[in-house]
Design an enzyme around this catalytic site. Structure first.
Site, short mmCIF file in Angstrom:
data_model
loop_
_atom_site.label_atom_id
_atom_site.label_comp_id
_atom_site.label_asym_id
_atom_site.label_seq_id
_atom_site.Cartn_x
_atom_site.Cartn_y
_atom_site.Cartn_z
N TYR A 58 1.60 4.97 -2.59
CA TYR A 58 1.93 6.36 -2.27
C TYR A 58 3.29 6.75 -2.83
O TYR A 58 3.53 7.93 -3.10
CB TYR A 58 1.81 6.61 -0.76
N HIS A 71 -10.82 1.05 -9.77
CA HIS A 71 -10.25 1.97 -8.77
C HIS A 71 -8.83 2.38 -9.16
O HIS A 71 -8.49 3.56 -9.19
CB HIS A 71 -10.26 1.28 -7.40
N PHE A 72 -8.00 1.39 -9.51
CA PHE A 72 -6.60 1.80 -9.64
C PHE A 72 -6.28 2.45 -10.99
O PHE A 72 -5.24 3.10 -11.11
CB PHE A 72 -5.60 0.71 -9.22
N HIS A 73 -7.18 2.33 -11.96
CA HIS A 73 -6.92 3.14 -13.16
C HIS A 73 -7.33 4.59 -12.94
O HIS A 73 -6.86 5.47 -13.65
CB HIS A 73 -7.60 2.52 -14.38
N HIS A 112 0.83 -1.20 0.00
CA HIS A 112 0.00 0.00 0.00
C HIS A 112 0.87 1.25 0.00
O HIS A 112 0.53 2.26 -0.63
CB HIS A 112 -1.00 0.03 1.14
N ARG A 114 -11.90 -9.97 -11.65
CA ARG A 114 -10.71 -9.36 -12.25
C ARG A 114 -9.74 -10.46 -12.63
O ARG A 114 -9.92 -11.62 -12.26
CB ARG A 114 -10.05 -8.37 -11.28
N ARG A 115 -8.69 -10.10 -13.36
CA ARG A 115 -7.60 -11.02 -13.71
C ARG A 115 -8.12 -12.32 -14.32
O ARG A 115 -7.71 -13.42 -13.92
CB ARG A 115 -6.78 -11.36 -12.47
#
Ligand code: HAS
Length: 557
Positions: A236, A383-385, A232, A446-447
């Site tokens: 950042y 979310h992560f895109h 995580h 996903r995946r």
């Protein structure tokens, strides 16, 4: 009272020696070279959801998971590490008004290239289709793990370079406040050095010997926990170079000013302290970790949400100052008065807008009960895109629109194309995320290779089409970006006057007495961070170690 509102030691007339600029230039180029590979694979991944198979045409591509591994590793690790190394070396040197150690910078670059080649060999030859999270008991070729270790070593060498630069500056300026731009850069690397210890222990201590046959079995839970100890905070480490730009460069592009020097330092210290002890929020569904520990990490995750909220308000205020200076009035008029023709600014404004949605989806992930609905569904790549795929990538593209001209002393070629690139890319991210998010809410996994499998639910068809269409737009936007980059490097008109970095001033500068001077005492904050890490991980490790090494290796590729 210190009246300086500058974020650097000497605002006027500084340029690094050419030798040092050369290595920084190569770092940045390497990062974008990796991104170019990553986005081609990304197109293949997005079209998979629309059930269009282009991966079969890629040379050497054996299967979907190989493509997904390449996509994750080169985009999320090589691209960002290489870019961050170059960019933050430059910001630190500029802020401290002194060159860094050129030999160390080359060593960092060398480790990055070696790591890229080794991991690239393993992935390219189909011996490491284990995804960027490389969870055991899936086992990759040893060169994959060694390559990853070297990529991390490259960031460590860079961190040492920054720390040495800061120590030398402090010797020359006893008692002076660290210039804000250097403070941010050093805080980012201090956080990452502490954070990357988990992945280093996992890769060097467990996975590398296991892949070399020195250990027969692996411990999946221990490895996953070590991975997410770093994992995580890794997000950042991706984000903070973009935040550096949002705090320091974006206000300048917008004709605004940064609100407060001290508040900015507090934000980055919060990232230092809170980024790491949150990893179990990726493991809510893992057995073997106590509910109490998961709850603690959930609580701390809401803590690390806070500095991003402060960032939103600080950056918005800086933009508002700029918009009003440019004649904006009323509640929202200033927003439209910003310089919407400056590609560096526009890319980053769009990145911020998208990240607002990315941040909200992050809160949903962090909420234990809601996480049960979205975990391991396409919601997560949605979310992560909207975070790493836009806040970070689009910001780095925006930074490139001034950084590459700065590094090459050439004018940007194709300003209009650069603007179109950012809009197309953003539209693509939002459409793709809309598909992935809605599919995920309806349980779409996903995946997963969906090419030949019939979709289980009709709603997944639409979600898949949107993902494929949005991903294609992202690819087109990126291709335009690379055209601008190549045009600038190869054909940009040389500038006579040496350029400088675009950095802001602050409304309120650093104080030279009172509580604020303690913000610069990194040692205290690092000790506080370590204490927090021990509280967050100690009980689990005390109960779990020495681990359960019982899983034989699997290779399905
Ligand atoms: Fe996340 C999963 C929670 C932020 C990346 N995240 C992931 C994964 C990735 C990732 C890659 O709690 C998947 C990992 C995997 O492969 O399994 N995430 C959060 C939370 C935040 C967050 C609480 N994530 C990020 C960032 C990433 C990133 C940043 C990359 C850079 N995430 C999670 C959780 C999971 C997770 C769970 C696990 C899910 C699962 O079950 O697997 C927060 O840090 C977000 C805070 C952000 C905000 C937004 C502030 C907005 C700003 C924009 C300013 C806007 C302005 C507008 C100024 C509060 C700062 C003005 C503009 C004008 C034009 C006027």
């Amino acid at each position: 009272m210190n009246t300086s509102t500058s974020v650097v030691q000497r605002p006027e007339g500084f340029r690094l020696p050419e030798g040092q600029l050369r290595v920084i230039r190569w770092m940045v180029y390497l990062g974008f070279f990796a991104l170019a590979i990553g986005i081609v694979n990304g197109l293949g991944q997005a079209l998979n959801y629309a059930r269009v198979d282009i991966l079969q045409y890629f040379p050497g591509m054996r299967n979907y998971y190989q493509g997904l591994t390449v996509h994750g590793v080169v985009n999320a690790i090589v691209f960002i590490f290489a870019f961050a190394n170059g960019f933050l070396a430059l910001t630190t040197a500029r802020a401290l008004d002194r060159p860094l150690k050129t030999g160390l910078l080359w060593a960092s670059f060398g480790a990055m290239v070696a790591g890229f080649l080794l991991a690239g060999f393993a992935m390219g030859s189909g011996q490491a289709s284990v995804l960027y999270t490389f969870y055991p008991p899936l086992q990759a070729h040893w060169s994959f793990y060694l390559g990853l270790a070297l990529l991390v070593v490259s960031t460590w060498i860079l961190a040492v370079t920054l720390f040495l630069g800061l120590a030398a500056w402090r010797k020359e300026h006893p008692g002076a406040r660290i210039p804000l731009m250097a403070f941010i850069s050093v805080a980012t690397y201090a956080m990452w050095v502490l954070a990357s210890l988990g992945i280093a222990v996992e890769v060097v201590g467990l996975l590398l010997p296991w892949s070399l046959g020195l250990m027969d079995h692996s411990d999946p839970l221990l490895s996953r926990s070590l991975f997410w100890y770093s994992g995580h905070a890794l997000v950042y480490f991706w984000l903070l170079p973009a935040y550096l730009s949002w705090y320091i460069m974006v206000p300048k592009h917008a004709d605004g000013k940064l609100f407060s020097d001290s508040l900015t330092r507090v934000v980055f210290l919060m990232f230092l302290a809170l980024s790491i002890p949150t990893g179990f929020h990726h493991q809510y569904t893992d057995p073997g970790i106590g509910t109490g520990m998961k709850a603690l990490h959930a609580f701390l995750t809401f803590g690390v949400f806070f500095p991003s909220m402060v960032t939103a308000f600080s950056v918005m205020y800086a933009l508002e100052i700029g918009g009003r200076r440019r004649g904006g009035t009323g509640l929202v008029d200033w927003f439209f008065k910003l310089d919407w023709k400056n590609p560096a600014l526009v890319a980053q404004l769009l990145a911020m807008l998208t990240f607002t949605l990315g941040g909200i989806t992050g809160l949903i992930n962090a909420s234990y009960n809601l996480n049960q609905v979205v975990h391991n569904t396409t919601w997560i790549p949605g979310h992560f895109h909207m975070t790493v795929g836009s806040a970070v990538t689009l910001s780095f593209m925006g930074i490139a629109y001034w950084l590459v001209p700065y590094l090459t002393q050439r004018r940007l070629v194709g300003q209009g194309m650069a603007l179109v690139s950012s809009w197309v890319y953003t539209a693509g991210v939002l459409i793709m995320a809309r598909g992935l998010i809605s599919g995920g809410l309806d349980g779409m996994p996903r995946r997963t290779l969906v090419m030949e499998a019939p979709y289980e639910k009709p709603s997944w068809e639409l979600a898949g089409m949107l993902s494929g269409f949005g991903g294609t737009l992202m690819f087109v936007g990126s291709a335009l970006f690379f055209a601008v980059l190549a045009g600038t490097i190869l054909m940009g008109r040389k500038v006579e006057e040496p350029m400088d970095l675009p950095f802001t001033e602050t409304v309120r500068g650093p104080a030279d007495h009172g509580w604020e001077v303690h913000l610069d005492r990194f040692r205290y904050w690092i000790v506080a961070t370590i204490i927090l890490i021990v509280i967050a991980y100690g009980p689990f490790l005390a109960q779990y170690l020495p681990g359960h090494f019982t899983s034989p290796p699997y290779r399905f590729f």
